[in-house]
Design a protein around this motif. Structure first.
Motif, mmCIF file in Angstrom:
data_model
loop_
_atom_site.group_PDB
_atom_site.id
_atom_site.type_symbol
_atom_site.label_atom_id
_atom_site.label_comp_id
_atom_site.label_asym_id
_atom_site.label_seq_id
_atom_site.Cartn_x
_atom_site.Cartn_y
_atom_site.Cartn_z
ATOM 1 N N GLU A 2 19.873 -23.652 -15.149
ATOM 2 C CA GLU A 2 18.860 -22.589 -15.240
ATOM 3 C C GLU A 2 17.648 -22.840 -14.342
ATOM 4 O O GLU A 2 16.806 -21.958 -14.177
ATOM 5 C CB GLU A 2 18.362 -22.458 -16.688
ATOM 6 N N TYR A 3 17.560 -24.029 -13.796
ATOM 7 C CA TYR A 3 16.379 -24.386 -12.992
ATOM 8 C C TYR A 3 16.775 -24.583 -11.531
ATOM 9 O O TYR A 3 17.895 -24.970 -11.229
ATOM 10 C CB TYR A 3 15.758 -25.675 -13.520
ATOM 11 N N CYS A 4 15.808 -24.365 -10.628
ATOM 12 C CA CYS A 4 16.090 -24.570 -9.207
ATOM 13 C C CYS A 4 15.964 -26.045 -8.844
ATOM 14 O O CYS A 4 16.587 -26.512 -7.894
ATOM 15 C CB CYS A 4 15.132 -23.729 -8.381
ATOM 16 N N THR A 6 14.236 -30.204 -10.474
ATOM 17 C CA THR A 6 13.679 -30.988 -11.591
ATOM 18 C C THR A 6 12.184 -30.708 -11.771
ATOM 19 O O THR A 6 11.692 -30.652 -12.896
ATOM 20 C CB THR A 6 13.885 -32.495 -11.329
ATOM 21 N N PHE A 8 10.528 -27.963 -11.268
ATOM 22 C CA PHE A 8 10.323 -26.690 -11.958
ATOM 23 C C PHE A 8 10.647 -26.825 -13.445
ATOM 24 O O PHE A 8 9.920 -26.316 -14.294
ATOM 25 C CB PHE A 8 11.187 -25.604 -11.308
ATOM 26 N N ARG A 9 11.733 -27.539 -13.760
ATOM 27 C CA ARG A 9 12.101 -27.787 -15.161
ATOM 28 C C ARG A 9 10.970 -28.520 -15.884
ATOM 29 O O ARG A 9 10.595 -28.167 -16.998
ATOM 30 C CB ARG A 9 13.390 -28.606 -15.235
ATOM 31 N N LEU A 12 7.993 -26.161 -16.564
ATOM 32 C CA LEU A 12 8.266 -25.246 -17.676
ATOM 33 C C LEU A 12 8.148 -25.982 -19.010
ATOM 34 O O LEU A 12 7.654 -25.445 -19.996
ATOM 35 C CB LEU A 12 9.660 -24.639 -17.546
ATOM 36 N N CYS A 69 8.990 -21.194 -6.339
ATOM 37 C CA CYS A 69 8.868 -22.475 -7.024
ATOM 38 C C CYS A 69 7.884 -23.356 -6.247
ATOM 39 O O CYS A 69 8.037 -23.531 -5.038
ATOM 40 C CB CYS A 69 10.230 -23.155 -7.120
ATOM 41 N N LEU A 79 16.303 -16.688 -9.354
ATOM 42 C CA LEU A 79 16.565 -17.505 -10.538
ATOM 43 C C LEU A 79 16.683 -16.601 -11.776
ATOM 44 O O LEU A 79 17.556 -16.787 -12.623
ATOM 45 C CB LEU A 79 15.405 -18.493 -10.706
ATOM 46 N N TYR A 87 15.558 -16.840 -19.329
ATOM 47 C CA TYR A 87 14.130 -16.657 -19.066
ATOM 48 C C TYR A 87 13.490 -15.615 -19.992
ATOM 49 O O TYR A 87 12.303 -15.689 -20.290
ATOM 50 C CB TYR A 87 13.893 -16.345 -17.582
#
Ligand SMILES: [Zn+2]
Length: 104
Positions: A2-4, A6, A8-9, A12, A69, A79, A87
């Motif tokens: 689900e993430y582009c 690490t 970005f994860r 979030l 991102c 995404l 999301y």
């Protein structure tokens, strides 16, 4: 995935905490959008704030919209197209972090 990336994860995962994070929300047209949010006070600590005897205005949080991102540069719209349900659910979870924001 689900993430582009690490980064970005991680951003979030920091939503609602003191410091920098990424927050998901739904605009008035029903589109999922992303904000970079900087919090001076964690969401869970907001209720502990008491009026202080000093004439200084302090930001609880500040946000700026983002389309890409911040760590890998991916277009976030893509995404969302690939993982809309994920999301959408996250946006419901994040709604409380934007309670003080004006609605657009
Ligand atoms: Zn990324």
């Amino acid at each position: 995935m689900e993430y582009c990336c690490t980064g970005f994860r991680n951003m979030l995962a920091c939503a609602g905490e003191r410091g920098n994070a990424v927050v998901v929300w739904v605009d008035s047209g029903g589109e999922l959008r992303f904000l970079h949010q900087s919090r001076g006070v964690a969401f869970e600590d907001e209720s502990k704030l008491k009026p202080a005897e000093m004439d200084v205005v302090i930001n609880i949080s500040a946000e700026v919209g983002m389309r890409y991102c911040p760590t890998c540069g991916r277009l976030l719209e893509k995404l969302v197209v690939e993982h809309r349900d994920f999301y959408s659910n996250l946006a419901k979870e994040h709604e409380k972090y934007l309670a003080s924001m004006p609605k657009f």
